[in-house]
Design an enzyme around this catalytic site. Structure first.
Site, PDB file in Angstrom:
ATOM      1  N   LYS A 114       0.834  -1.220   0.000  1.00  0.00           N
ATOM      2  CA  LYS A 114       0.000   0.000   0.000  1.00  0.00           C
ATOM      3  C   LYS A 114       0.859   1.257   0.000  1.00  0.00           C
ATOM      4  O   LYS A 114       0.441   2.296  -0.497  1.00  0.00           O
ATOM      5  CB  LYS A 114      -0.972  -0.011   1.178  1.00  0.00           C
ATOM      6  CG  LYS A 114      -2.063  -1.051   0.985  1.00  0.00           C
ATOM      7  CD  LYS A 114      -3.322  -0.720   1.765  1.00  0.00           C
ATOM      8  CE  LYS A 114      -4.427  -1.687   1.386  1.00  0.00           C
ATOM      9  NZ  LYS A 114      -5.645  -1.527   2.164  1.00  0.00           N
ATOM     10  N   LYS A 195      -3.617 -10.637  -6.648  1.00  0.00           N
ATOM     11  CA  LYS A 195      -4.920 -10.949  -6.055  1.00  0.00           C
ATOM     12  C   LYS A 195      -5.996  -9.992  -6.583  1.00  0.00           C
ATOM     13  O   LYS A 195      -5.690  -8.845  -6.923  1.00  0.00           O
ATOM     14  CB  LYS A 195      -4.843 -10.925  -4.523  1.00  0.00           C
ATOM     15  CG  LYS A 195      -4.765  -9.563  -3.918  1.00  0.00           C
ATOM     16  CD  LYS A 195      -5.048  -9.593  -2.421  1.00  0.00           C
ATOM     17  CE  LYS A 195      -5.070  -8.153  -1.918  1.00  0.00           C
ATOM     18  NZ  LYS A 195      -5.427  -7.936  -0.562  1.00  0.00           N
ATOM     19  N   LYS A 198     -10.003  -4.175  -5.623  1.00  0.00           N
ATOM     20  CA  LYS A 198     -10.696  -3.062  -6.292  1.00  0.00           C
ATOM     21  C   LYS A 198      -9.704  -2.047  -6.859  1.00  0.00           C
ATOM     22  O   LYS A 198     -10.062  -1.225  -7.692  1.00  0.00           O
ATOM     23  CB  LYS A 198     -11.721  -2.426  -5.369  1.00  0.00           C
ATOM     24  CG  LYS A 198     -11.151  -1.683  -4.197  1.00  0.00           C
ATOM     25  CD  LYS A 198     -12.298  -1.010  -3.484  1.00  0.00           C
ATOM     26  CE  LYS A 198     -11.913  -0.282  -2.224  1.00  0.00           C
ATOM     27  NZ  LYS A 198     -10.564  -0.265  -1.722  1.00  0.00           N
TER      28      LYS A 198
HETATM   29  P1  AMP Z   1     -10.712  -5.908   3.283  1.00  0.00           P
HETATM   30  O1  AMP Z   1     -11.416  -5.252   2.160  1.00  0.00           O
HETATM   31  O2  AMP Z   1      -9.228  -5.784   3.221  1.00  0.00           O
HETATM   32  O3  AMP Z   1     -11.292  -5.540   4.608  1.00  0.00           O
HETATM   33  O4  AMP Z   1     -10.950  -7.473   3.093  1.00  0.00           O
HETATM   34  C1  AMP Z   1     -12.116  -8.104   3.528  1.00  0.00           C
HETATM   35  C2  AMP Z   1     -11.904  -9.589   3.515  1.00  0.00           C
HETATM   36  O5  AMP Z   1     -11.812 -10.050   2.156  1.00  0.00           O
HETATM   37  C3  AMP Z   1     -10.612 -10.043   4.212  1.00  0.00           C
HETATM   38  O6  AMP Z   1     -10.890 -11.218   4.968  1.00  0.00           O
HETATM   39  C4  AMP Z   1      -9.688 -10.367   3.071  1.00  0.00           C
HETATM   40  O7  AMP Z   1      -8.752 -11.352   3.414  1.00  0.00           O
HETATM   41  C5  AMP Z   1     -10.671 -10.871   2.007  1.00  0.00           C
HETATM   42  N1  AMP Z   1     -10.143 -10.698   0.641  1.00  0.00           N
HETATM   43  C6  AMP Z   1      -9.830  -9.521   0.041  1.00  0.00           C
HETATM   44  N2  AMP Z   1      -9.383  -9.738  -1.230  1.00  0.00           N
HETATM   45  C7  AMP Z   1      -9.413 -11.082  -1.423  1.00  0.00           C
HETATM   46  C8  AMP Z   1      -9.080 -11.937  -2.515  1.00  0.00           C
HETATM   47  N3  AMP Z   1      -8.645 -11.452  -3.692  1.00  0.00           N
HETATM   48  N4  AMP Z   1      -9.233 -13.279  -2.366  1.00  0.00           N
HETATM   49  C9  AMP Z   1      -9.694 -13.789  -1.183  1.00  0.00           C
HETATM   50  N5  AMP Z   1     -10.024 -13.040  -0.110  1.00  0.00           N
HETATM   51  C10 AMP Z   1      -9.893 -11.704  -0.225  1.00  0.00           C
END
Ligand code: AMP
Length: 329
Positions: A114, A195, A198
């Site tokens: 980031k 991965k 967004k």
């Molecule tokens: P965040 O938006 O970082 O709060 O992520 C929310 C949840 O989504 C967390 O548990 C992340 O580990 C999961 N997550 C985010 N991107 C991915 C991805 N590409 N594949 C699997 N899990 C994801």
């Protein structure tokens, strides 16, 4: 007593297939298994690291609450709350900061990534993110944390901090374990070595994408050389990603998906995958529209969750403060 689990998602914009398969769908399955006492929160304090405007933050919080309910989180079965409404998170965060060395925080992959992708707005919140996450989890004595693979390193810091605190002040924290799904890392459709995120919108399928957009994004998804539908993450990582998405949405094994589509072309398989995703997302999108008509009821869900969460977190913070040696009356 059932073991407790906790997880949070940041309200930072539209949810995507990675969030859904890596986290939210799992939350719903775990909730419905009735094996756990479930706590799910909207991580709005974490979201500040992306410097949202006040109106965006509000919108994103409501959107995520609606998405969570639309995919099947049920406030009668799970405690759902907003992180900023539980002041103990920030208090424990400070305490845990004093047990963390700068190096431990600086070597986190997400911080390094980031710092590059949002180079203009790097802030100390990004560096301290895993310490707040540790506070989020440890306050509730959660034994399990369902997350995607990208959070494993942060969960490791949580475990380290629990150990450090227990050693210094006496046993008080549980060391939580991750609960991963079969798709802990959904990859980007256009760059299958990264991965899904967004921040790469072209390769990202959003939960609210309409049918035409889903069809077009899946059609354009990168595939590997060759023609055969085989699940081979090393040789055919792009196809393997698509097969695991199909598998996760049907609960068929990747072997079954492979066998089922063996005689088809990449194009036919992608058409079927797009149809499956559209069918899967449709009821979620419909539910969300319905729920959005009554935002007051969403607020009531969060207020009731905050009441339960505050009772637990305040009590735990009191015990923590006593251990540290603060004067507590
Ligand atoms: P965040 O938006 O970082 O709060 O992520 C929310 C949840 O989504 C967390 O548990 C992340 O580990 C999961 N997550 C985010 N991107 C991915 C991805 N590409 N594949 C699997 N899990 C994801």
């Amino acid at each position: 007593m059932k073991p407790r689990l906790i997880s949070g998602v940041q309200p930072t914009g539209r949810l995507h297939l990675g969030n859904y398969l890596g986290a939210l769908k799992n939350f719903v399955d775990l909730q419905n298994s009735e094996k756990y006492e479930c706590f799910f929160f909207i991580a709005d304090l974490h979201a500040l690291t992306e410097n949202p405007t006040p109106s965006d933050l509000k919108k994103n919080v409501f959107d995520l609450a609606l998405d969570s309910l639309a995919v099947g989180l049920d406030p009668h079965k799970s405690v759902m709350f907003l992180q900023s409404q539980i002041p103990s998170h920030e208090k424990l965060f400070w305490i845990l900061n004093t047990l963390t060395s700068p190096g431990e925080a600086e070597r986190m992959t997400q911080f390094k990534d980031k710092s590059k992708t949002q180079a203009k707005s790097v802030n100390l919140g990004l560096l301290n993110y895993p310490i707040l996450m540790a506070a989020d989890v440890l306050l509730y004595d959660a034994e399990f944390v369902p997350v995607g693979e990208d959070q494993l390193q942060h969960l490791e810091i949580t475990r380290t901090l629990a150990r450090k605190f227990n050693k210094k002040f006496g046993n008080i924290f549980v060391e939580p374990e991750a609960l991963l799904t079969n798709t802990p890392r959904v990859m980007s459709l256009d760059e299958p070595n990264k991965k899904m995120s967004k921040s790469r919108p072209k390769g990202c399928l959003f939960l609210d994408d309409d049918a035409e957009i889903i069809k077009s994004k899946i059609k354009k998804a990168v595939t590997d050389s060759g023609k055969e539908i085989v699940y081979d993450p090393k040789r055919k990582p792009a196809l393997a990603n698509l097969i695991s998405v199909y598998s996760a949405l049907t609960t068929w094994s990747t072997k079954t998906v492979e066998a089922r589509f063996k005689k088809m072309s990449y194009r036919e398989f992608k058409d079927r995958l797009a149809e499956l995703i559209i069918r899967h997302f449709e009821p979620i999108q419909k539910n969300k529209k319905e729920l959005a008509k009554n935002l007051d009821s969403v607020k009531r869900v969060l207020a009731s969750g905050a009441k339960t969460a505050n009772e637990i977190a305040n009590q735990k913070l009191l015990e923590i403060k006593k251990k540290i040696g603060f004067l507590v009356y």
